[in-house]
Scaffold this motif. Structure first.
Motif, PDB file in Angstrom:
ATOM      1  N   ARG A  71      82.104 -41.651  67.696  1.00 21.97           N
ATOM      2  CA  ARG A  71      82.696 -42.701  68.522  1.00 21.97           C
ATOM      3  C   ARG A  71      83.819 -42.211  69.442  1.00 21.97           C
ATOM      4  O   ARG A  71      84.579 -43.022  69.975  1.00 21.97           O
ATOM      5  N   GLY A  72      83.945 -40.926  69.582  1.00 22.29           N
ATOM      6  CA  GLY A  72      84.953 -40.395  70.493  1.00 22.29           C
ATOM      7  C   GLY A  72      86.370 -40.709  70.042  1.00 22.29           C
ATOM      8  O   GLY A  72      86.754 -40.444  68.913  1.00 22.29           O
ATOM      9  N   ALA A  73      87.151 -41.310  70.937  1.00 23.11           N
ATOM     10  CA  ALA A  73      88.557 -41.596  70.649  1.00 23.11           C
ATOM     11  C   ALA A  73      88.727 -42.557  69.471  1.00 23.11           C
ATOM     12  O   ALA A  73      89.795 -42.622  68.866  1.00 23.11           O
ATOM     13  N   ASN A  74      87.686 -43.313  69.144  1.00 22.77           N
ATOM     14  CA  ASN A  74      87.764 -44.254  68.019  1.00 22.77           C
ATOM     15  C   ASN A  74      87.247 -43.648  66.714  1.00 22.77           C
ATOM     16  O   ASN A  74      87.086 -44.347  65.723  1.00 22.77           O
ATOM     17  N   ALA A  75      87.000 -42.338  66.731  1.00 19.98           N
ATOM     18  CA  ALA A  75      86.402 -41.674  65.568  1.00 19.98           C
ATOM     19  C   ALA A  75      87.473 -41.260  64.558  1.00 19.98           C
ATOM     20  O   ALA A  75      87.648 -40.091  64.246  1.00 19.98           O
ATOM     21  N   THR A  76      88.209 -42.236  64.056  1.00 19.10           N
ATOM     22  CA  THR A  76      89.282 -41.952  63.104  1.00 19.10           C
ATOM     23  C   THR A  76      88.828 -42.284  61.687  1.00 19.10           C
ATOM     24  O   THR A  76      88.344 -43.384  61.416  1.00 19.10           O
ATOM     25  N   LEU A  77      88.977 -41.313  60.790  1.00 19.85           N
ATOM     26  CA  LEU A  77      88.679 -41.510  59.383  1.00 19.85           C
ATOM     27  C   LEU A  77      89.950 -41.303  58.571  1.00 19.85           C
ATOM     28  O   LEU A  77      90.848 -40.570  58.980  1.00 19.85           O
ATOM     29  N   THR A  78      90.001 -41.946  57.419  1.00 21.76           N
ATOM     30  CA  THR A  78      91.087 -41.705  56.464  1.00 21.76           C
ATOM     31  C   THR A  78      90.484 -41.093  55.216  1.00 21.76           C
ATOM     32  O   THR A  78      89.586 -41.678  54.602  1.00 21.76           O
ATOM     33  N   VAL A  79      90.959 -39.920  54.865  1.00 17.97           N
ATOM     34  CA  VAL A  79      90.510 -39.230  53.652  1.00 17.97           C
ATOM     35  C   VAL A  79      91.620 -39.376  52.618  1.00 17.97           C
ATOM     36  O   VAL A  79      92.703 -38.816  52.775  1.00 17.97           O
ATOM     37  N   ASP A  80      91.336 -40.132  51.581  1.00 19.98           N
ATOM     38  CA  ASP A  80      92.306 -40.463  50.530  1.00 19.98           C
ATOM     39  C   ASP A  80      91.948 -39.648  49.287  1.00 19.98           C
ATOM     40  O   ASP A  80      91.053 -40.021  48.530  1.00 19.98           O
ATOM     41  N   LEU A  81      92.633 -38.534  49.098  1.00 23.50           N
ATOM     42  CA  LEU A  81      92.308 -37.665  47.966  1.00 23.50           C
ATOM     43  C   LEU A  81      92.660 -38.285  46.619  1.00 23.50           C
ATOM     44  O   LEU A  81      91.850 -38.215  45.693  1.00 23.50           O
ATOM     45  N   PRO A  82      93.845 -38.916  46.440  1.00 25.51           N
ATOM     46  CA  PRO A  82      94.135 -39.511  45.130  1.00 25.51           C
ATOM     47  C   PRO A  82      93.064 -40.483  44.662  1.00 25.51           C
ATOM     48  O   PRO A  82      92.721 -40.530  43.480  1.00 25.51           O
ATOM     49  N   ASN A  83      92.521 -41.270  45.587  1.00 29.04           N
ATOM     50  CA  ASN A  83      91.492 -42.257  45.232  1.00 29.04           C
ATOM     51  C   ASN A  83      90.070 -41.762  45.486  1.00 29.04           C
ATOM     52  O   ASN A  83      89.116 -42.509  45.266  1.00 29.04           O
ATOM     53  N   GLN A  84      89.948 -40.515  45.985  1.00 30.74           N
ATOM     54  CA  GLN A  84      88.648 -39.897  46.257  1.00 30.74           C
ATOM     55  C   GLN A  84      87.759 -40.818  47.083  1.00 30.74           C
ATOM     56  O   GLN A  84      86.652 -41.189  46.703  1.00 30.74           O
ATOM     57  N   GLU A  85      88.290 -41.169  48.255  1.00 26.27           N
ATOM     58  CA  GLU A  85      87.631 -42.150  49.109  1.00 26.27           C
ATOM     59  C   GLU A  85      87.815 -41.779  50.581  1.00 26.27           C
ATOM     60  O   GLU A  85      88.881 -41.320  50.984  1.00 26.27           O
ATOM     61  N   ILE A  86      86.758 -41.989  51.367  1.00 26.12           N
ATOM     62  CA  ILE A  86      86.820 -41.842  52.825  1.00 26.12           C
ATOM     63  C   ILE A  86      86.654 -43.230  53.420  1.00 26.12           C
ATOM     64  O   ILE A  86      85.682 -43.923  53.134  1.00 26.12           O
ATOM     65  N   ARG A  87      87.611 -43.629  54.264  1.00 23.32           N
ATOM     66  CA  ARG A  87      87.536 -44.946  54.891  1.00 23.32           C
ATOM     67  C   ARG A  87      87.272 -44.794  56.387  1.00 23.32           C
ATOM     68  O   ARG A  87      87.917 -44.010  57.070  1.00 23.32           O
ATOM     69  N   GLY A  88      86.308 -45.573  56.866  1.00 20.79           N
ATOM     70  CA  GLY A  88      85.898 -45.496  58.258  1.00 20.79           C
ATOM     71  C   GLY A  88      86.645 -46.467  59.145  1.00 20.79           C
ATOM     72  O   GLY A  88      87.414 -47.306  58.670  1.00 20.79           O
ATOM     73  N   PRO A  89      86.435 -46.391  60.458  1.00 20.67           N
ATOM     74  CA  PRO A  89      87.157 -47.249  61.412  1.00 20.67           C
ATOM     75  C   PRO A  89      86.822 -48.726  61.296  1.00 20.67           C
ATOM     76  O   PRO A  89      87.597 -49.574  61.737  1.00 20.67           O
ATOM     77  N   ASP A  90      85.667 -49.050  60.692  1.00 19.99           N
ATOM     78  CA  ASP A  90      85.277 -50.455  60.548  1.00 19.99           C
ATOM     79  C   ASP A  90      85.584 -51.014  59.171  1.00 19.99           C
ATOM     80  O   ASP A  90      85.144 -52.120  58.831  1.00 19.99           O
ATOM     81  N   GLY A  91      86.299 -50.249  58.355  1.00 21.29           N
ATOM     82  CA  GLY A  91      86.667 -50.730  57.025  1.00 21.29           C
ATOM     83  C   GLY A  91      85.711 -50.329  55.925  1.00 21.29           C
ATOM     84  O   GLY A  91      85.977 -50.591  54.746  1.00 21.29           O
ATOM     85  N   GLY A  92      84.597 -49.702  56.267  1.00 21.58           N
ATOM     86  CA  GLY A  92      83.680 -49.222  55.240  1.00 21.58           C
ATOM     87  C   GLY A  92      84.274 -48.024  54.519  1.00 21.58           C
ATOM     88  O   GLY A  92      85.183 -47.352  55.026  1.00 21.58           O
ATOM     89  N   SER A  93      83.777 -47.759  53.317  1.00 24.31           N
ATOM     90  CA  SER A  93      84.324 -46.634  52.553  1.00 24.31           C
ATOM     91  C   SER A  93      83.215 -45.876  51.835  1.00 24.31           C
ATOM     92  O   SER A  93      82.156 -46.430  51.531  1.00 24.31           O
ATOM     93  N   VAL A  94      83.493 -44.604  51.592  1.00 25.40           N
ATOM     94  CA  VAL A  94      82.576 -43.721  50.872  1.00 25.40           C
ATOM     95  C   VAL A  94      83.377 -43.037  49.774  1.00 25.40           C
ATOM     96  O   VAL A  94      84.450 -42.475  50.034  1.00 25.40           O
ATOM     97  N   LYS A  95      82.897 -43.108  48.553  1.00 24.19           N
ATOM     98  CA  LYS A  95      83.543 -42.432  47.426  1.00 24.19           C
ATOM     99  C   LYS A  95      82.982 -41.012  47.316  1.00 24.19           C
ATOM    100  O   LYS A  95      81.824 -40.759  47.662  1.00 24.19           O
ATOM    101  N   PHE A  96      83.795 -40.094  46.821  1.00 23.02           N
ATOM    102  CA  PHE A  96      83.309 -38.731  46.608  1.00 23.02           C
ATOM    103  C   PHE A  96      83.828 -38.182  45.284  1.00 23.02           C
ATOM    104  O   PHE A  96      84.860 -38.610  44.766  1.00 23.02           O
TER     105      PHE A  96
END
Length: 201
Positions: free
Chosen positions: A135-160
């Motif tokens: 998504r270019g300039a909107n391609a921001t992800l949050t990688v949360d290591l304590p919770n082992q979770e990746i959160r996307g720009p639309d609020g979706g999340s992926v556990k790892f």
């Protein structure tokens, strides 16, 4: 080593499978033993012409991704020769996290020793994250290591999943030397005891 806790940053999509360490940092740049200065040569043969001019179509040369901190990559990332310069180059460029379905073992281990978080996800989750990263300039992800979770720009999340020991090391900024220094008092006590018992040693 810098601690890794929660990282929010631009994610660049590198939808290429079998990216090997020579693609990450070509052999002609391996003459140094310093961990700095390699970022400018990261993905050199994909980023530049033989004359050293930028190739505008390569993802990290595009304005939206020049300061990417997360790389969303294809399967089997970091394969090939076991050069530690590969994570050094990524880190020097500013990449703190690489997401893929799979990594070469040596590259995977080297990432943890240098403060980079390599995350393994399912093919379906990689497809979602690759879409987010596109998504270019909107391609921001949050990688949360304590919770082992990746959160996307639309609020979706992926556990790892992640090994507990490796997680501990990243959260506390501990490389191999740092782990040894955690035992400094025990080492000092042993050396004092040994010195008293064997003063000639």
């Amino acid at each position: 080593m810098q601690k890794f806790e929660v990282l929010t940053g631009v994610a660049a999509p590198l939808n290429i499978v079998n990216v090997d360490t020579d693609m990450i940092i070509p052999k002609q740049f391996l003459k140094t033993i310093k961990r700095t200065g390699l970022g400018k040569s990261l993905f050199f043969e994909m980023r530049f012409t033989q004359e050293g001019k930028e190739l505008p179509d390569f993802v990290l040369n595009k304005p939206a991704y020049r300061k990417a901190e997360i790389l969303v990559a294809g399967d089997n990332f970091g394969c090939g020769s076991s050069r530690e310069h590969a994570p050094w180059a990524l880190l020097d460029f500013g990449i703190r996290c690489v997401i893929s379905t799979s990594f070469a073992d040596i590259f995977y281990n080297n990432c943890f020793k240098n403060g980079i978080l390599p995350i393994k996800v399912s093919p379906d989750d990689l497809k979602k994250l690759m879409d987010d990263a596109s998504r270019g300039a909107n391609a921001t992800l949050t990688v949360d290591l304590p919770n082992q979770e990746i959160r996307g720009p639309d609020g979706g999340s992926v556990k790892f999943d992640l090994d507990a020991f490796r997680k501990h090391c990243l959260l506390n900024g501990l490389d191999d030397i740092g782990l040894t220094m955690e035992k400094a008092s025990s080492i000092d006590a042993y050396e004092s005891k040994l010195g008293a018992a064997r003063p000639w040693a």
